[in-house]
Design a protein around this motif. Structure first.
Motif, PDB file in Angstrom:
ATOM      1  N   ASP A   1      -1.665   5.774 -39.137  1.00 22.94           N
ATOM      2  CA  ASP A   1      -2.351   5.402 -37.896  1.00 22.94           C
ATOM      3  C   ASP A   1      -1.972   6.200 -36.657  1.00 22.94           C
ATOM      4  OD1 ASP A   1      -3.726   3.015 -39.027  1.00 22.94           O
ATOM      5  OD2 ASP A   1      -1.672   2.329 -39.309  1.00 22.94           O
ATOM      6  N   ILE A   2      -0.710   6.558 -36.512  1.00 24.21           N
ATOM      7  CA  ILE A   2      -0.248   7.167 -35.267  1.00 24.21           C
ATOM      8  C   ILE A   2      -0.343   8.692 -35.286  1.00 24.21           C
ATOM      9  CG2 ILE A   2       1.681   7.357 -33.654  1.00 24.21           C
ATOM     10  CD1 ILE A   2       0.255   4.530 -33.898  1.00 24.21           C
ATOM     11  N   LYS A   3       0.158   9.313 -36.313  1.00 28.75           N
ATOM     12  CA  LYS A   3       0.108  10.775 -36.403  1.00 28.75           C
ATOM     13  C   LYS A   3      -1.309  11.314 -36.198  1.00 28.75           C
ATOM     14  CE  LYS A   3       1.241  14.572 -39.522  1.00 28.75           C
ATOM     15  NZ  LYS A   3       1.779  14.902 -40.858  1.00 28.75           N
TER      16      LYS A   3
ATOM     17  N   MET B   1      -6.891   2.834 -41.282  1.00 32.73           N
ATOM     18  CA  MET B   1      -6.445   2.378 -39.980  1.00 32.73           C
ATOM     19  C   MET B   1      -5.976   0.935 -40.084  1.00 32.73           C
ATOM     20  SD  MET B   1      -8.230   2.602 -36.243  1.00 32.73           S
ATOM     21  CE  MET B   1      -7.736   4.292 -36.061  1.00 32.73           C
ATOM     22  N   ALA B   2      -4.974   0.600 -39.302  1.00 35.25           N
ATOM     23  CA  ALA B   2      -4.415  -0.748 -39.323  1.00 35.25           C
ATOM     24  C   ALA B   2      -5.464  -1.763 -38.880  1.00 35.25           C
ATOM     25  CB  ALA B   2      -3.204  -0.827 -38.404  1.00 35.25           C
ATOM     26  N   THR B   3      -5.442  -2.916 -39.535  1.00 37.29           N
ATOM     27  CA  THR B   3      -6.306  -4.018 -39.119  1.00 37.29           C
ATOM     28  C   THR B   3      -5.516  -4.931 -38.209  1.00 37.29           C
ATOM     29  OG1 THR B   3      -5.686  -5.351 -41.029  1.00 37.29           O
ATOM     30  CG2 THR B   3      -7.597  -3.897 -41.283  1.00 37.29           C
ATOM     31  N   ALA B   4      -6.167  -5.911 -37.627  1.00 37.91           N
ATOM     32  CA  ALA B   4      -5.520  -6.806 -36.676  1.00 37.91           C
ATOM     33  C   ALA B   4      -4.305  -7.501 -37.270  1.00 37.91           C
ATOM     34  CB  ALA B   4      -6.519  -7.836 -36.162  1.00 37.91           C
TER      35      ALA B   4
ATOM     36  N   ARG C   1       0.739   1.154 -28.730  1.00 39.49           N
ATOM     37  CA  ARG C   1       1.545   0.019 -28.248  1.00 39.49           C
ATOM     38  C   ARG C   1       1.923  -0.919 -29.393  1.00 39.49           C
ATOM     39  NH1 ARG C   1      -2.575  -0.793 -24.038  1.00 39.49           N
ATOM     40  NH2 ARG C   1      -1.863   0.315 -22.203  1.00 39.49           N
ATOM     41  N   ARG C   2       0.945  -1.239 -30.225  1.00 41.94           N
ATOM     42  CA  ARG C   2       1.184  -2.168 -31.338  1.00 41.94           C
ATOM     43  C   ARG C   2       2.176  -1.573 -32.334  1.00 41.94           C
ATOM     44  NH1 ARG C   2      -2.367  -4.114 -35.784  1.00 41.94           N
ATOM     45  NH2 ARG C   2      -3.909  -2.652 -35.018  1.00 41.94           N
ATOM     46  N   TRP C   3       2.081  -0.284 -32.581  1.00 48.44           N
ATOM     47  CA  TRP C   3       3.033   0.387 -33.476  1.00 48.44           C
ATOM     48  C   TRP C   3       4.452   0.234 -32.927  1.00 48.44           C
ATOM     49  CZ3 TRP C   3       5.689   5.291 -32.784  1.00 48.44           C
ATOM     50  CH2 TRP C   3       6.332   5.736 -33.922  1.00 48.44           C
TER      51      TRP C   3
END
Length: 78
Positions: free
Chosen positions: A13-15, A1-4, A69-71
């Motif tokens: 992360d999204i799929k 998972m993406a970090t900050a 949102r961040r993606w």
């Protein structure tokens, strides 16, 4: 998972945010497991998740919504 500090990616992360039931429910419009489909419809998908009309059985927790949102904000990498 993406970090900050690092941008989310679709595959990592999204799929995984979209369940098989979500994919099946939206299959008549687009495929939630295909990068190209989600990228092309990202803003619409975000709006539907924010207004609670998607997914139809439960709201997303805020951290999942923020990841989507961040993606979008960071360029929607594959």
């Amino acid at each position: 998972m993406a970090t900050a500090g690092d941008a989310p990616s679709f595959e990592r992360d999204i799929k995984p945010l979209f369940r098989e039931d979500d994919r099946d429910a939206m299959d008549y419009v687009f495929d939630l497991w295909k990068y190209e489909d989600v990228r092309a419809n990202a803003q619409n998908i975000l709006e539907r998740i924010e207004d609670g009309s998607m997914p139809c059985d439960e709201e997303w927790p805020e951290e999942r919504l923020e990841l989507l949102r961040r993606w979008i904000e960071t360029g929607m990498s594959a």
